[in-house]
Design an enzyme around this catalytic site. Sequence first.
Site, PDB file in Angstrom:
ATOM      1  N   ASP A 220       0.914  -1.243  -0.066  1.00  0.00           N
ATOM      2  CA  ASP A 220       0.111  -0.057   0.060  1.00  0.00           C
ATOM      3  C   ASP A 220       0.858   1.220  -0.162  1.00  0.00           C
ATOM      4  OD1 ASP A 220      -2.289   1.408   0.333  1.00  0.00           O
ATOM      5  OD2 ASP A 220      -2.602   1.326   2.376  1.00  0.00           O
TER       6      ASP A 220
ATOM      7  N   GLU B 204       2.758   5.081  -3.894  1.00  0.00           N
ATOM      8  CA  GLU B 204       2.758   6.070  -5.097  1.00  0.00           C
ATOM      9  C   GLU B 204       4.206   6.889  -4.966  1.00  0.00           C
ATOM     10  OE1 GLU B 204       0.334   5.904  -2.943  1.00  0.00           O
ATOM     11  OE2 GLU B 204      -0.880   4.580  -4.334  1.00  0.00           O
TER      12      GLU B 204
ATOM     13  N   ASP C 211      -9.058   3.759  -3.297  1.00  0.00           N
ATOM     14  CA  ASP C 211      -9.924   3.789  -2.219  1.00  0.00           C
ATOM     15  C   ASP C 211     -11.243   4.518  -2.911  1.00  0.00           C
ATOM     16  OD1 ASP C 211      -8.119   3.213  -0.281  1.00  0.00           O
ATOM     17  OD2 ASP C 211      -7.398   5.321   0.122  1.00  0.00           O
TER      18      ASP C 211
HETATM   19  O1  MIG Z   1      -4.072   5.962   4.569  1.00  0.00           O
HETATM   20  O2  MIG Z   1      -4.009   0.661   5.317  1.00  0.00           O
HETATM   21  O3  MIG Z   1      -6.162   2.111  -0.122  1.00  0.00           O
HETATM   22  O4  MIG Z   1      -7.004  -0.203   1.282  1.00  0.00           O
HETATM   23  O5  MIG Z   1      -7.044   0.034   4.071  1.00  0.00           O
HETATM   24  C1  MIG Z   1      -4.755   4.919   4.108  1.00  0.00           C
HETATM   25  C2  MIG Z   1      -5.146   1.735   5.577  1.00  0.00           C
HETATM   26  C3  MIG Z   1      -3.934   3.801   3.920  1.00  0.00           C
HETATM   27  C4  MIG Z   1      -5.200   2.967   2.151  1.00  0.00           C
HETATM   28  C5  MIG Z   1      -5.487   1.729   1.208  1.00  0.00           C
HETATM   29  C6  MIG Z   1      -6.544   1.107   1.933  1.00  0.00           C
HETATM   30  C7  MIG Z   1      -5.911   0.615   3.249  1.00  0.00           C
HETATM   31  C8  MIG Z   1      -5.793   1.949   4.158  1.00  0.00           C
HETATM   32  N1  MIG Z   1      -4.737   2.579   3.356  1.00  0.00           N
END
Ligand code: MIG
Length: 811
Positions: free
Chosen positions: A423, A426, A499
């Site tokens: 996650d 980016e 998201d």
């Molecule tokens: O700032 O880990 O897209 O799927 O549950 C949010 C928490 C961070 C973004 C991800 C989402 C995940 C969430 N993350």
Amino acid sequence: MKNTLKEKIAHDVVEEEIHHVNNPVLEPPMIVKNYLNQVTHYSQNENSFFFHDGSATVEVKVVSNEIIRVRLAPHGSFLADFSYAVANSDQHVAVFKFEEDEQSYRVSTNTVTCLIGKSDFLISFQDRDGEVYTEDHSPMHWEENPDFGGYYVYCSKTNEEHEAFFGLGDKPTHLNLRGKRFTNWNSDTYSFGFGQDPLYRSIPFYIGLKNEKAYGIFFDNTFKTYFDFGAESPEQTSFWSEGGELQYYYIHGPKMIDVVKRYHELTGTNYLPPLWALGYHQCRWSYYPDTKLESLAYEFRSRKIPCDSLYLDIDYMDGYRCFTWNKRYFPDPKGLISKLASEGFKTVVIIDPGIKMDENYWVFKEGKEKNYFCRRGDDYFMEGHVWPGRCQFPDFTNPAVREWWGGLFKELVDDGVAGVWNDMNEPAVFGRGTFPNDVRHNYDGYRGSHRKAHNVYGMQMVRATYEGLKKLFHKKRPFTITRAAYSGTQRYGAVWTGDNVATWEHLRLGALQMQRLSVSGMSFCGTDIGGFSGNPDGELFTRWLQLGVFSPFMRAHSAGDTREREPWSFGEYYENINRKFIELRYKLLPYIYSAFWEQSRYGYPILRPVLMLEQESGNINREEEFAFGDKILVAPILRQGVSTKRVYLPKGRWYDFWNHAPFEGGQEYDVETSLETMPIFVKEGAVMPEAPVMQYSSEKAIEIMHLKVYHTDKKVNSFLYEDHGDTYAYESDVYAEKKFTVSGDQGKLTITQQVDGLFKESYSDYEMVLYGLPFEAKSVRVDGVITQLSTHTDGFPKLVVSKEFKNIIVE
Ligand code: MIG
């Protein structure tokens, strides 16, 4: 030694003098766009041709029979030929010829010709018959970048009046990109909206469709890139970048599906996932503590809702420190994971790139000692806030860092973790969005600032994760997903669309984004079923789950501030429908797994827009039906309160999946579709394998393989792929790739089988049910031997045959 030093000093002095002599006071330079001029001469080196205009050089390289690469060097010297996306640009023995006449140079293979205009340096691509697929609108051009060095580089092509454009990854808009402009810059875009741009991924690859013929352009440039499909001026499609090289691949069609396949030849295909990764996955931010996971597992099994995987979001960690456990919530991770495993659940954990700055935290200490964290232009560390607080970030573009990162998973793997969810790559940084541009990167030894490395940062993170897991697992296949991606990321991970929101519009967006990702080389994709933020009602969740059955990656996920979101959360009525559809996913697993094999081995996309099945201009705007694999067409219900849906079936015969009724394609039908059902059609001549319903993909060995055979009066091939499901033995030919060929007429049906590979299935027979026979079957011969027909529970003729059969004739 002394001599050389003297020489060096002398040399420096000379340089200095020259410097002074040649350093008149300059006005600030004018920024001008430079266009390629008339071609003055050319040269050749193997399958590369170099065209010069006195100052700039253009390379035209024959990569394969259908792929030609074009590169521009504004002052004659090309940048290093290195790409994160392209695995190998010399993979084929290409046959080509070179010709020259008054007007142009022609570089041709046996399928495509690249023409270079002598007087104007305009480049165009034609097929063998001289039909132009795409041509320059103006010569390639560039602009000096005084702040960072290098050039802004531009290419623009002429649009035909009705030309349409597809691809570009995850853009949340209609399939046809005509009339729109886009930016590629990986961005964390919580609750993105329709048309928002850019999102999480950069896939600088598009498919053009002109006069019903397709070609592709892959602009392999990792800087911030732009694409304009006739937005600024309807006559042109342009793409440009803030740096790097103007380097693109022309990929010939004329079929869209072949363009995608050839794009995969360049950038690689999806890794073959373990079978369990294709089951149903249940996720939430976050499931904790351990007892919550245990009760979830219990609910799934006692309610008899199949599920293969449960996810741990960031709260499993100790203060969000990667590679640690929160011992209060998870005192015995290994015990928990093995308990879940004994009930058939694989555990997937999240990982983020931000490493907490904490001198008592081993990962931070190691990364610091080894100098693995990213640094700013002036050598400060790149620091930013993310979930753990103040963090530093590994430079995943450094091979040594990737190696180190991959090894960090050792303890999680020892604990039994089966997959990793990457996650925030980016990369996302609270407050400012992402890294500033001056951050420096190793870029596999080719060096660059964040301007160059930004769009590949996430890709290199999931690559490090994937390669690390692969080593640690030895013989088992890992599973990885990633949020950020660049072209080629399919080699290292699946993607989810990020998201999204629990609205009907987002359900529609999901269907668009998945089709687009699939034609953009990222077949293994899915959405957060139900919507990440917000609360779906039972109907929306169920409709989303139905789309989920036909999503290559099927996972329900939700944000922490939403209501519970399991298949049973909306009451019994919805639970029963949800169960039925998750069961359907499990019945289809042999078919889905075969589609993944086709992707991984041959590069065929898994989701295919109608236009790809039937490449006619009338289908350009059809985006609510799509094919899932090569035999199923679905029309997910994407609007509230719908009980009938108008569905277009491409030409040929189709069968209703539920009752096997035949439909003639080439027209639209109004299909009844209450919440208990959805429109699903099977192509004529299909041999559809079906597994028994299991509570998880490896619950039991298949005792008899169910094959649904659909009559045709054409000749149709179907494929069934099987192997161990989670090992690499298939790389040593331990797999079974079965080709079924069905043909028939008004009084006959023939099925033949050819098997490749060494895998031995758990079953010895097929149970075949025959649908759509236009005659009453009287006799069946299996490899020449008369065999009995009986009647299946659904009333259709059935026979049981050895899996070794070669030829079946039904009359
Ligand atoms: O700032 O880990 O897209 O799927 O549950 C949010 C928490 C961070 C973004 C991800 C989402 C995940 C969430 N993350």
